[in-house]
Design a protein around this motif. Structure first.
Motif, PDB file in Angstrom:
ATOM      1  N   GLU A  29       0.833  -1.196   0.000  1.00 40.32           N
ATOM      2  CA  GLU A  29       0.000   0.000   0.000  1.00 40.32           C
ATOM      3  C   GLU A  29       0.874   1.256   0.000  1.00 40.32           C
ATOM      4  OE1 GLU A  29      -2.758   0.882   3.223  1.00 40.32           O
ATOM      5  OE2 GLU A  29      -1.287   0.338   4.742  1.00 40.32           O
ATOM      6  N   ILE A  30       0.238   2.386  -0.312  1.00 41.00           N
ATOM      7  CA  ILE A  30       0.873   3.684  -0.104  1.00 41.00           C
ATOM      8  C   ILE A  30       0.200   4.268   1.127  1.00 41.00           C
ATOM      9  CG2 ILE A  30       1.339   5.984  -1.026  1.00 41.00           C
ATOM     10  CD1 ILE A  30       1.380   4.865  -3.817  1.00 41.00           C
ATOM     11  N   PHE A  31       1.001   4.441   2.172  1.00 35.08           N
ATOM     12  CA  PHE A  31       0.475   4.871   3.467  1.00 35.08           C
ATOM     13  C   PHE A  31       0.946   6.290   3.746  1.00 35.08           C
ATOM     14  CE2 PHE A  31       0.580   5.106   8.128  1.00 35.08           C
ATOM     15  CZ  PHE A  31      -0.668   4.584   8.459  1.00 35.08           C
ATOM     16  N   GLY A  32       0.002   7.220   3.852  1.00 40.38           N
ATOM     17  CA  GLY A  32       0.351   8.618   4.060  1.00 40.38           C
ATOM     18  C   GLY A  32       0.333   9.001   5.534  1.00 40.38           C
ATOM     19  N   LEU A 198      -1.338  13.612  -0.878  1.00 45.01           N
ATOM     20  CA  LEU A 198      -1.748  12.438  -0.097  1.00 45.01           C
ATOM     21  C   LEU A 198      -3.107  11.906  -0.545  1.00 45.01           C
ATOM     22  CD1 LEU A 198      -0.552  13.438   3.476  1.00 45.01           C
ATOM     23  CD2 LEU A 198       0.505  11.832   1.878  1.00 45.01           C
ATOM     24  N   ALA A 202      -2.276   8.237  -1.539  1.00 45.97           N
ATOM     25  CA  ALA A 202      -2.335   7.293  -0.409  1.00 45.97           C
ATOM     26  C   ALA A 202      -3.573   6.404  -0.427  1.00 45.97           C
ATOM     27  CB  ALA A 202      -2.267   8.067   0.899  1.00 45.97           C
ATOM     28  N   ASP A 203      -3.373   5.140  -0.112  1.00 42.20           N
ATOM     29  CA  ASP A 203      -4.497   4.230   0.097  1.00 42.20           C
ATOM     30  C   ASP A 203      -5.132   4.525   1.450  1.00 42.20           C
ATOM     31  OD1 ASP A 203      -4.184   2.517  -2.262  1.00 42.20           O
ATOM     32  OD2 ASP A 203      -2.247   2.037  -1.346  1.00 42.20           O
ATOM     33  N   LEU A 205      -4.455   7.055   5.192  1.00 43.88           N
ATOM     34  CA  LEU A 205      -3.793   8.244   5.701  1.00 43.88           C
ATOM     35  C   LEU A 205      -3.922   8.263   7.229  1.00 43.88           C
ATOM     36  CD1 LEU A 205      -2.584  11.091   5.258  1.00 43.88           C
ATOM     37  CD2 LEU A 205      -4.875  11.891   4.661  1.00 43.88           C
TER      38      LEU A 205
END
Ligand SMILES: Nc1ncnc2c1ncn2[C@@H]1O[C@H](COP(=O)(O)OP(=O)(O)O)[C@@H](O)[C@H]1O
Ligand SMILES: [Mg+2]
Length: 241
Positions: A29-32, A198, A202-203, A205
């Motif tokens: 995942e992209i975690f912000g 974000l 982001a997936d 946040l």
């Protein structure tokens, strides 16, 4: 999940920079992460990467990493960039990336193919011979990304990567991060002030305040959360819209 932190706490004298913080990051995942200045975001990175030792548990890819030194944590697959570019200023972009490749390799071996690959991936072929000091800000940042990738990580952590960049350069880095995530399958954690970055990337946040978690979830839910608007977004969200 790839990373989880449980009851993480770090104090500097009277200041509790990170306060009983628990969260997890899922593989790929992209975690912000966002929050006011001084919220503890960079300290959290320093805890995860072993620069600081704190209280609580940090587990990465199935094993506890709390008490490991930074190079061992890097070998486990975590790499980061810094808020202010941290490069050996008198060495070329290529040599900076090569040093990172050494640091990231358990046997201290460097595969030239890996270095050439991250240089090409980050668009630095024509700039690799330039001394870091003479690189533009965006190229310094790209060199840091390439250096982090040269350690062959599973997870990349960026600390306010967009600071000081033009809108076009921000667009370029956002597309690059998506490509790193989608084409290379790397998990990304990104601290950023620009909410637009974000909400697009982001997936999930997480908003930090005073070292603690204020809110976590999908960006569109988080940015509509009353507590988040009151304590953090207010002006900043209006500015970045
Ligand atoms: N090495 C340090 N020594 C003392 N205080 C620190 C240190 N690093 C951070 N702090 C303090 O911890 C708090 C969180 O800082 P930081 O993690 O840099 O916040 P952020 O990255 O969210 O802006 C701040 O009050 C800061 O002054
Ligand atoms: Mg910071």
């Amino acid at each position: 999940m790839l990373l989880y932190c449980k009851d993480l706490t770090k104090k500097f004298g009277e200041i509790t920079a990170v306060n009983r913080l628990s969260f997890d990051v899922k593989a790929q995942e992209i975690f912000g992460i966002a929050g006011p200045n001084g919220a503890g975001k960079t300290t959290l990175y320093n805890l995860i990467t072993g620069v600081y030792k704190g209280i609580g548990e940090i587990n990465f890819d199935g094993s506890e990493i709390n008490n490991l030194d930074p190079h061992r944590i890097c070998h486990k697959g975590i790499a980061r960039t810094f808020q202010i570019p941290q490069l050996a200023t008198s060495l070329s972009a290529y040599h900076n990336i090569k040093i990172a490749a050494h640091f990231g390799n358990e046997k201290n071996r460097v595969d030239k193919k890996v270095i050439d690959d991250v240089i090409a991936f980050n668009g630095l072929r024509d700039k690799q011979g330039i001394v870091a000091d003479k690189l533009s800000l965006i190229d310094k940042k790209l060199t840091m990304v390439a250096a982090a990738m040269a350690t062959q990580p599973k997870m990349l952590m960026f600390d306010e990567p967009m600071a000081g960049l033009s809108p076009l350069e921000i667009r370029h880095l956002m597309d690059l991060f998506k490509k790193i995530n989608e084409e290379r399958g790397l998990t990304i954690v990104i601290i950023e002030h620009f909410m637009k970055v974000l909400t697009e990337l982001a997936d999930r946040l997480m908003i930090l305040e005073n070292g603690a978690k204020l809110c976590i979830g999908p960006p569109l839910e988080v940015t509509q959360d009353k507590r988040v608007i009151e304590s953090y977004l207010g002006n900043c969200y209006a500015e970045s819209k």
